[in-house]
Design a protein around this motif. Sequence first.
Motif, PDB file in Angstrom:
ATOM      1  N   GLU A  19       0.814  -1.214   0.000  1.00  0.00           N
ATOM      2  CA  GLU A  19       0.000   0.000   0.000  1.00  0.00           C
ATOM      3  C   GLU A  19       0.851   1.268   0.000  1.00  0.00           C
ATOM      4  OE1 GLU A  19      -3.315  -0.198  -0.301  1.00  0.00           O
ATOM      5  OE2 GLU A  19      -3.015  -2.384  -0.389  1.00  0.00           O
ATOM      6  N   LEU A  20       2.160   1.123   0.193  1.00  0.00           N
ATOM      7  CA  LEU A  20       3.072   2.269   0.229  1.00  0.00           C
ATOM      8  C   LEU A  20       4.148   2.118  -0.848  1.00  0.00           C
ATOM      9  CD1 LEU A  20       3.760   2.868   4.060  1.00  0.00           C
ATOM     10  CD2 LEU A  20       2.366   4.273   2.540  1.00  0.00           C
ATOM     11  N   PRO A  21       3.857   2.484  -2.066  1.00  0.00           N
ATOM     12  CA  PRO A  21       4.865   2.349  -3.130  1.00  0.00           C
ATOM     13  C   PRO A  21       6.170   3.083  -2.822  1.00  0.00           C
ATOM     14  CG  PRO A  21       2.718   2.775  -4.081  1.00  0.00           C
ATOM     15  CD  PRO A  21       2.559   2.947  -2.595  1.00  0.00           C
ATOM     16  N   THR A  22       6.096   4.200  -2.101  1.00  0.00           N
ATOM     17  CA  THR A  22       7.319   4.939  -1.790  1.00  0.00           C
ATOM     18  C   THR A  22       8.234   4.172  -0.848  1.00  0.00           C
ATOM     19  OG1 THR A  22       6.027   6.117  -0.105  1.00  0.00           O
ATOM     20  CG2 THR A  22       6.392   7.252  -2.203  1.00  0.00           C
ATOM     21  N   LEU A  23       7.758   3.060  -0.301  1.00  0.00           N
ATOM     22  CA  LEU A  23       8.576   2.234   0.572  1.00  0.00           C
ATOM     23  C   LEU A  23       9.475   1.284  -0.207  1.00  0.00           C
ATOM     24  CD1 LEU A  23       9.304   1.246   3.448  1.00  0.00           C
ATOM     25  CD2 LEU A  23       7.334  -0.289   3.309  1.00  0.00           C
ATOM     26  N   TRP A  24       9.028   0.838  -1.379  1.00  0.00           N
ATOM     27  CA  TRP A  24       9.777  -0.184  -2.115  1.00  0.00           C
ATOM     28  C   TRP A  24      10.040   0.158  -3.582  1.00  0.00           C
ATOM     29  CZ3 TRP A  24       6.403  -1.517  -5.924  1.00  0.00           C
ATOM     30  CH2 TRP A  24       5.042  -1.379  -5.654  1.00  0.00           C
ATOM     31  N   ASP A  25       9.368   1.188  -4.092  1.00  0.00           N
ATOM     32  CA  ASP A  25       9.538   1.613  -5.476  1.00  0.00           C
ATOM     33  C   ASP A  25      10.407   2.864  -5.506  1.00  0.00           C
ATOM     34  OD1 ASP A  25       9.311   2.729  -8.027  1.00  0.00           O
ATOM     35  OD2 ASP A  25       7.222   2.120  -8.272  1.00  0.00           O
ATOM     36  N   VAL A  26      11.632   2.727  -5.983  1.00  0.00           N
ATOM     37  CA  VAL A  26      12.567   3.847  -5.922  1.00  0.00           C
ATOM     38  C   VAL A  26      12.083   5.019  -6.768  1.00  0.00           C
ATOM     39  CG1 VAL A  26      14.056   3.038  -7.794  1.00  0.00           C
ATOM     40  CG2 VAL A  26      14.997   4.512  -6.015  1.00  0.00           C
ATOM     41  N   ASP A  27      11.428   4.755  -7.870  1.00  0.00           N
ATOM     42  CA  ASP A  27      10.922   5.852  -8.694  1.00  0.00           C
ATOM     43  C   ASP A  27       9.848   6.644  -7.956  1.00  0.00           C
ATOM     44  OD1 ASP A  27      12.583   5.292 -10.865  1.00  0.00           O
ATOM     45  OD2 ASP A  27      11.197   3.801 -11.673  1.00  0.00           O
ATOM     46  N   ALA A  28       8.985   5.940  -7.240  1.00  0.00           N
ATOM     47  CA  ALA A  28       7.971   6.625  -6.434  1.00  0.00           C
ATOM     48  C   ALA A  28       8.631   7.447  -5.326  1.00  0.00           C
ATOM     49  CB  ALA A  28       6.993   5.615  -5.839  1.00  0.00           C
ATOM     50  N   LEU A  42      21.467   1.814  -4.361  1.00  0.00           N
ATOM     51  CA  LEU A  42      20.639   3.009  -4.508  1.00  0.00           C
ATOM     52  C   LEU A  42      21.454   4.273  -4.242  1.00  0.00           C
ATOM     53  CD1 LEU A  42      17.283   1.945  -2.823  1.00  0.00           C
ATOM     54  CD2 LEU A  42      17.698   2.332  -5.255  1.00  0.00           C
ATOM     55  N   CYS A  43      22.279   4.240  -3.199  1.00  0.00           N
ATOM     56  CA  CYS A  43      23.095   5.409  -2.861  1.00  0.00           C
ATOM     57  C   CYS A  43      24.099   5.718  -3.965  1.00  0.00           C
ATOM     58  CB  CYS A  43      23.819   5.175  -1.537  1.00  0.00           C
ATOM     59  SG  CYS A  43      22.709   5.073  -0.106  1.00  0.00           S
TER      60      CYS A  43
END
Length: 334
Positions: free
Chosen positions: A33-42, A87-88
Amino acid sequence: MIIDVFNHFMPKSIYDRLASLVPGHIALSAFPELPTLWDVDARLRMLDEFEGMQQVLSLANPPIEVLGPPDKTPELARIANDGLAELCSKYPDRFPTFIASMPMNNVEACVRETDRAIADLGAKGIQIFTNVLGKPLSAPEFRPIFQNMVRHDLPVWIHPIRGPQFADYATEETSENEIWFTFGWPYETTACVTRLIFSGIYDELPGLKIITHHMGGMVPFYAGKIDLGFDQIFHGKTDENPVAKKAGIRKRPAEYYKMLYADTSLNGSVAATRCGHAFFGTGHCLFATDAPFDAEQGRMLIRETVNAVNGLEIARAEKDRIFSGNARALLRLN
């Protein structure tokens, strides 16, 4: 520039393995329910809404040690840390560094993974949780982890962890009304750092740097009780705490609590931020949001926490230290 030192991300490599590792865990149904948690683009789109915002990434719970036995969790920690480091490396202007996750049910592996994550991946500290499968962090078996972080001269981030199985009353089996979370997590943080302090860890390791989530839990609000223990009321003196004396710690308890660092992750509460700042002082406060865990996928926490820090009645230079200066110094960011 703002540096958020305590927010959370779940690399897809770890999330994809959760179903087989911990079937039925709340993360499996909640995290999608939280794409910003696992989707880097989000996540990047969200950060673009806040000028100058950077985030020091850390893994979202569950802790690594609940995902498997001691011979399996070191590999999971490596996978998680490699994912955050990638990611970093790919987005250094947004994610200047990360906090390494630890397989706390294998202390020797923790020390090895700490060394690897810092030396090879660029981590600037480690994240551990307030208890390790029910064991307190003050247990002697975990001391090498803290000793190693002093050698690295980098912080230990402590995140609270407990679930509904921590009942509110002894006659019950589960917590109700999310008390385990709303009030249990601040208590858990407070109990954890208190046990560490009374174990003598700061006398042994005066250079230790611990960053507590949620502004130290209950510590600032109950600052007046820190130096007035129950036994002290009946058996001590104004300047003598019998429990502290028995523990052998060398200073008044309050002096040790002030050695902690505290983040501003208080859901944007201005009053709580003022209380925490009054206790810890500008030099020991760091900006953090706990994003993305809100109904706006992190936006509310970022927006309101920025407003709360700006609401402090202190000079602009002090606010800048909280927003980024303290993090740069503590994490040795250039």
